[in-house]
Design a protein around this motif. Structure first.
Motif, PDB file in Angstrom:
ATOM      1  N   THR A 242      20.269  42.409   2.919  1.00  0.00           N
ATOM      2  CA  THR A 242      20.004  40.993   2.705  1.00  0.00           C
ATOM      3  C   THR A 242      18.726  40.615   3.462  1.00  0.00           C
ATOM      4  O   THR A 242      18.271  41.356   4.338  1.00  0.00           O
ATOM      5  N   PRO A 243      18.140  39.463   3.157  1.00  0.00           N
ATOM      6  CA  PRO A 243      16.963  39.036   3.926  1.00  0.00           C
ATOM      7  C   PRO A 243      17.250  38.895   5.421  1.00  0.00           C
ATOM      8  O   PRO A 243      16.355  39.072   6.251  1.00  0.00           O
ATOM      9  N   PHE A 244      18.501  38.602   5.768  1.00  0.00           N
ATOM     10  CA  PHE A 244      18.860  38.476   7.182  1.00  0.00           C
ATOM     11  C   PHE A 244      18.839  39.829   7.887  1.00  0.00           C
ATOM     12  O   PHE A 244      18.600  39.907   9.103  1.00  0.00           O
ATOM     13  N   ASP A 245      19.103  40.901   7.136  1.00  0.00           N
ATOM     14  CA  ASP A 245      19.167  42.239   7.727  1.00  0.00           C
ATOM     15  C   ASP A 245      17.869  43.020   7.588  1.00  0.00           C
ATOM     16  O   ASP A 245      17.781  44.146   8.072  1.00  0.00           O
ATOM     17  N   ALA A 246      16.882  42.453   6.903  1.00  0.00           N
ATOM     18  CA  ALA A 246      15.655  43.194   6.609  1.00  0.00           C
ATOM     19  C   ALA A 246      14.901  43.551   7.880  1.00  0.00           C
ATOM     20  O   ALA A 246      14.852  42.781   8.847  1.00  0.00           O
ATOM     21  N   ALA A 247      14.294  44.734   7.860  1.00  0.00           N
ATOM     22  CA  ALA A 247      13.429  45.137   8.960  1.00  0.00           C
ATOM     23  C   ALA A 247      12.148  44.315   8.914  1.00  0.00           C
ATOM     24  O   ALA A 247      11.736  43.853   7.839  1.00  0.00           O
ATOM     25  N   PRO A 248      11.504  44.085  10.062  1.00  0.00           N
ATOM     26  CA  PRO A 248      10.258  43.319  10.067  1.00  0.00           C
ATOM     27  C   PRO A 248       9.225  43.926   9.113  1.00  0.00           C
ATOM     28  O   PRO A 248       8.973  45.132   9.149  1.00  0.00           O
ATOM     29  N   GLY A 249       8.680  43.084   8.240  1.00  0.00           N
ATOM     30  CA  GLY A 249       7.666  43.554   7.305  1.00  0.00           C
ATOM     31  C   GLY A 249       8.214  44.165   6.038  1.00  0.00           C
ATOM     32  O   GLY A 249       7.447  44.494   5.125  1.00  0.00           O
ATOM     33  N   GLN A 250       9.541  44.335   5.932  1.00  0.00           N
ATOM     34  CA  GLN A 250      10.111  44.938   4.726  1.00  0.00           C
ATOM     35  C   GLN A 250      10.026  43.959   3.565  1.00  0.00           C
ATOM     36  O   GLN A 250      10.357  42.783   3.694  1.00  0.00           O
ATOM     37  N   SER A 251       9.601  44.426   2.429  1.00  0.00           N
ATOM     38  CA  SER A 251       9.410  43.558   1.277  1.00  0.00           C
ATOM     39  C   SER A 251      10.700  43.394   0.480  1.00  0.00           C
ATOM     40  O   SER A 251      11.587  44.251   0.530  1.00  0.00           O
ATOM     41  N   PRO A 252      10.810  42.300  -0.299  1.00  0.00           N
ATOM     42  CA  PRO A 252      11.969  42.155  -1.180  1.00  0.00           C
ATOM     43  C   PRO A 252      12.080  43.319  -2.163  1.00  0.00           C
ATOM     44  O   PRO A 252      13.193  43.731  -2.510  1.00  0.00           O
ATOM     45  N   ILE A 253      10.954  43.843  -2.612  1.00  0.00           N
ATOM     46  CA  ILE A 253      10.971  44.933  -3.585  1.00  0.00           C
ATOM     47  C   ILE A 253      11.694  46.151  -3.023  1.00  0.00           C
ATOM     48  O   ILE A 253      12.531  46.768  -3.698  1.00  0.00           O
ATOM     49  N   SER A 254      11.396  46.530  -1.788  1.00  0.00           N
ATOM     50  CA  SER A 254      12.037  47.710  -1.212  1.00  0.00           C
ATOM     51  C   SER A 254      13.527  47.457  -0.958  1.00  0.00           C
ATOM     52  O   SER A 254      14.356  48.352  -1.128  1.00  0.00           O
ATOM     53  N   ARG A 255      13.900  46.233  -0.574  1.00  0.00           N
ATOM     54  CA  ARG A 255      15.314  45.922  -0.368  1.00  0.00           C
ATOM     55  C   ARG A 255      16.089  45.957  -1.678  1.00  0.00           C
ATOM     56  O   ARG A 255      17.190  46.490  -1.753  1.00  0.00           O
ATOM     57  N   LEU A 256      15.502  45.387  -2.720  1.00  0.00           N
ATOM     58  CA  LEU A 256      16.179  45.357  -4.011  1.00  0.00           C
ATOM     59  C   LEU A 256      16.331  46.761  -4.591  1.00  0.00           C
ATOM     60  O   LEU A 256      17.351  47.089  -5.202  1.00  0.00           O
TER      61      LEU A 256
END
Length: 248
Positions: free
Chosen positions: A152-166
């Motif tokens: 989720t955006p709350f768990d994203a690493a600093p600088g991680q993009s939505p594309i890589s999370r999705l």
């Protein structure tokens, strides 16, 4: 803190004095060899930094003469087609304001093909130049896609993009649509940008798709007097004409 590539760091060292007016228009910049020595980087790094600044319009390349500060420099260029544009603010330093979960409403629900009141994550970020906000980036994604995962955006690493999370949750982005319009700056946006409500702003509505499904949508809001959008497009190389053969 996210580590910058060296050429991006060097470009920033050159960009700041140019935008502050400390280097006069028409001035020739040092050669890439001199820049490499001065900043203790390789010539490959200095070459990449100069090319980045030329792409942004901060400097202009003159064949056989080097790189110069333009006579009429434009403020801030926002790259829409480089690798950094997946964060929405290519060419500007990204400052995250925060992330929240909210209920979707039109036009966001329409762009994401959701029913009104379905939960979405909203991430707000600012594009900073010389420690001043000149652009605003609002990103929405359906909460159900990543809820219950570590992406989720709350768990994203600093600088991680939505594309890589999705992509990590099985929704690789394979399509992008952008629409650009001009409208007045809203009051809540003006507070974040330290600007005056009602001034004209450029708005880029960008939607990412995975297998035809919208999985993230965003608004890039930038001032018309300080910012310019830059689209760098690659065209296919023309094919050599086929040999018609004898008797053609």
């Amino acid at each position: 803190m996210e580590r910058q590539p060296r050429y991006v760091w060097l470009a920033e060292q050159l960009r700041r004095p140019i935008q502050r007016g400390e280097i006069a228009p028409g001035t020739r910049l040092p050669s890439r060899t001199r820049l490499a020595r001065r900043y203790r980087v390789s010539e490959q790094v200095s070459r990449a930094a100069l090319r980045l600044l030329a792409t942004e319009g901060v400097v202009e390349a003159r064949r056989g003469a080097g790189y110069f500060v333009p006579d009429n420099p434009v403020g801030h260029h926002i790259l829409r087609t480089d690798t950094g544009s997946v964060q929405g603010l290519g060419g500007l330093r990204r400052e995250v304001v925060g992330t929240e979960q909210q209920r979707s409403q039109p036009p966001v629900s329409t762009r994401l093909r959701l029913r009104p009141d379905e939960p979405v994550y909203l991430t707000t970020a600012r594009g900073m130049a010389l420690d001043r906000p000149v652009a605003l980036h609002l990103s929405w994604e359906p909460a159900l896609i990543t809820t219950g995962t570590l992406h989720t955006p709350f768990d994203a690493a600093p600088g991680q993009s939505p594309i890589s999370r999705l992509e990590a949750v099985g929704h690789p982005v394979d399509g992008v649509v952008e629409e650009v319009c001009l409208r007045a700056l809203k009051e809540i946006e003006a507070d974040l940008m330290h600007a005056t409500p009602g001034v004209p702003v450029l708005v880029v509505e960008r939607t990412h798709y995975s297998r035809g499904r919208p999985v993230e949508t965003s608004d890039l809001i930038s001032t018309t007097d300080q910012c310019r959008l830059v689209y760098r497009l690659s065209l296919p190389r023309p094919r050599p004409p086929a040999d018609a053969g004898p008797g053609a």
